[in-house]
Write an enzyme that holds these catalytic residues in place. Structure first.
Site, mmCIF file in Angstrom:
data_model
loop_
_atom_site.group_PDB
_atom_site.id
_atom_site.type_symbol
_atom_site.label_atom_id
_atom_site.label_comp_id
_atom_site.label_asym_id
_atom_site.label_seq_id
_atom_site.Cartn_x
_atom_site.Cartn_y
_atom_site.Cartn_z
ATOM 1 C CE1 TYR A 131 -4.028 -1.821 0.008
ATOM 2 C CE2 TYR A 131 -3.459 -2.659 2.131
ATOM 3 C CZ TYR A 131 -3.918 -2.773 1.127
ATOM 4 O OH TYR A 131 -5.432 -3.819 1.113
ATOM 5 C CB SER A 132 4.170 2.173 2.016
ATOM 6 O OG SER A 132 3.189 1.896 3.367
#
Length: 345
Positions: A131-132
Site C-alpha cells: 500500500y505504501s
C-alpha cells in the site's frame, strides 16, 4: 456500549456457562507441547497453515510502472477515490494490527494454529509495504492525500474501532464470539474496497494494482475461513442470534463507510450494488459459522464471481496448487486432502 450490554443480557446465563466451559475447549486447554511442532495433531489446522504458506508472495513481485502510466489517465475523481482507498486501507490494516493477532495466537494452545497466525503477522507487513508503494508511485507523498490527516476523526473509522473493542478486545467476550468478530473484520470490512479495485482492473488497466488486490483479497479470505475452521473445532458455540448480531453490525458499519467516507458514485460505481455485495459476503460468512443467510443477497458483480468468498467457496476446499506460485506448481505431485467443516473433530 450500553446497547451492546443490553443485547447480551438476553444470553447472560448461557454465555456464563460457555465462559466457564472455555477451559475445557480442546483448542484452549493448557498444552505443555504447544511450541513443539511434531507430531502433527490437528491435521486440518496444519493443512490450513501449509496452504497459506504456499501462497506466499512479496512486495517486489508487484510492478507498478504500467500502473503509474494508467493512473495518469484516470479522472480526478477516480484518482481521489484511489488515494482515499489507500489511506483507509492502511488505516484498516492498523485495526488488524499484530497485537490482535498475537492475542489470538497466545490463547490458542496448539503449534499448528500458532504457525498460521505467525504467518499472517508476517504477511501484514507485506500488505503495508505494498500500500505504501502505491502511495509513493501514484501520489509521491502521503501529504498529497488529504484524507490521511482526517482518518483518525472519521466517524466510520471510529465505529470500526469501537466494533473491535466491543467484540474482540473486550475481556467479557467469549472466544467463539471473538473468532466471529475477527472473521467479520477480515471478511466484511474492506469487502467493497476489493470489489471497487476489481471493477477498475477489470477494464484491463493497472496490472500491478490488480495483482496486489487479488493476492490480498485471497489472503484475507483465507484468514476469514481460518476463524471458521477454529470455530468448527469448538464443542460449545454461541447462540446463532449472537453470531447474526456480530455479522450484521459489521455490515451496517461497512455500508456507512461507503456512503460517507468513500463515495463510490464518483468512482463510477453504484452505491446500492456495493451495499448488496457487502450483504452477499455477509451471507456467506454467516453460513460459514453455521447460520442461515440473513440478507439472501445475490452477487451484483459478475467480475467478482471467481473471487473466493467465505462460506461460498471456502479456502479449505481449494487445492494447494491454487495458491502456489506458478514456478512451484509443477513440483506438486500429491493432491491436497479436502476438508469439510461438517467433519467431527
Amino acid at each position: 456500549m450500553e446497547a451492546h450490554n443490553q443485547f447480551l443480557k438476553t444470553f447472560q446465563k448461557e454465555r456464563h456457562d460457555m465462559k466457564e466451559a472455555e477451559k475445557d475447549e480442546i483448542l484452549l486447554m493448557e498444552n505443555s507441547r504447544r511450541f513443539v511442532m511434531f507430531p502433527i495433531k490437528y491435521h486440518e489446522i496444519w493443512a490450513a497453515y501449509k496452504k497459506v504458506e504456499a501462497s506466499f508472495w512479496t512486495a517486489e513481485e508487484i510492478e507498478l510502472a504500467k500502473d503509474t502510466e494508467d493512473f495518469q489517465k484516470l479522472t480526478d475523481d477516480q484518482k481521489t477515490y484511489i488515494g482515499n482507498l489507500l489511506a483507509l486501507s492502511i488505516s484498516s490494516d492498523n485495526l488488524v494490527n499484530k497485537y490482535l493477532i498475537e492475542n489470538f495466537s497466545a490463547q490458542l494452545q496448539n503449534p499448528e494454529g500458532k504457525s498460521f497466525y505467525g504467518f499472517q503477522i508476517m504477511m501484514e507487513n507485506i500488505y503495508s509495504e505494498v500500500y505504501s508503494m502505491m502511495v509513493d508511485a501514484f501520489f509521491k507523498d502521503p501529504k498529497n492525500i488529504p484524507l490521511f490527516k482526517e482518518i483518525a476523526n472519521l466517524p466510520e473509522v471510529k465505529h470500526k474501532a469501537a466494533f473491535i473493542e466491543r467484540w474482540i478486545s473486550n475481556d467479557d467476550s467469549l472466544y467463539a464470539e471473538r473468532l466471529v468478530a475477527f472473521a467479520a473484520k477480515e471478511g466484511i470490512f474492506q469487502a467493497g474496497n476489493y470489489a471497487s479495485m476489481f471493477w477498475l482492473t477489470d477494464k484491463k488497466i493497472m496490472p500491478g494494482l490488480a495483482m496486489a488486490n487479488r493476492n490480498i483479497c485471497r489472503d484475507r479470505g483465507a484468514y476469514t475461513d481460518f476463524s471458521c475452521l477454529l470455530f468448527a473445532h469448538l464443542r460449545t458455540k454461541p447462540n446463532p442470534k449472537i453470531i447474526e448480531k456480530i455479522i450484521t453490525e459489521a455490515v451496517e458499519i461497512e455500508k456507512e463507510y461507503y456512503s460517507n467516507s468513500l463515495p463510490v458514485e464518483k468512482f463510477g460505481m453504484d452505491l446500492k450494488s456495493i451495499h448488496t455485495y457487502i450483504e452477499f459476503v455477509a451471507d456467506g460468512l454467516l453460513q460459514g459459522f453455521g447460520n442461515e443467510k440473513y440478507y439472501n443477497a445475490v452477487n451484483p458483480f459478475e467480475f467478482m464471481e471467481d473471487v473466493a468468498t467465505a462460506g461460498k467457496t471456502t479456502f479449505f476446499e481449494k487445492k494447494v496448487s491454487d495458491y502456489q506460485k506458478a514456478s512451484d506448481m509443477s513440483k506438486s505431485a500429491t493432491p491436497s486432502k479436502e476438508i469439510n467443516f461438517d467433519d467431527d473433530f
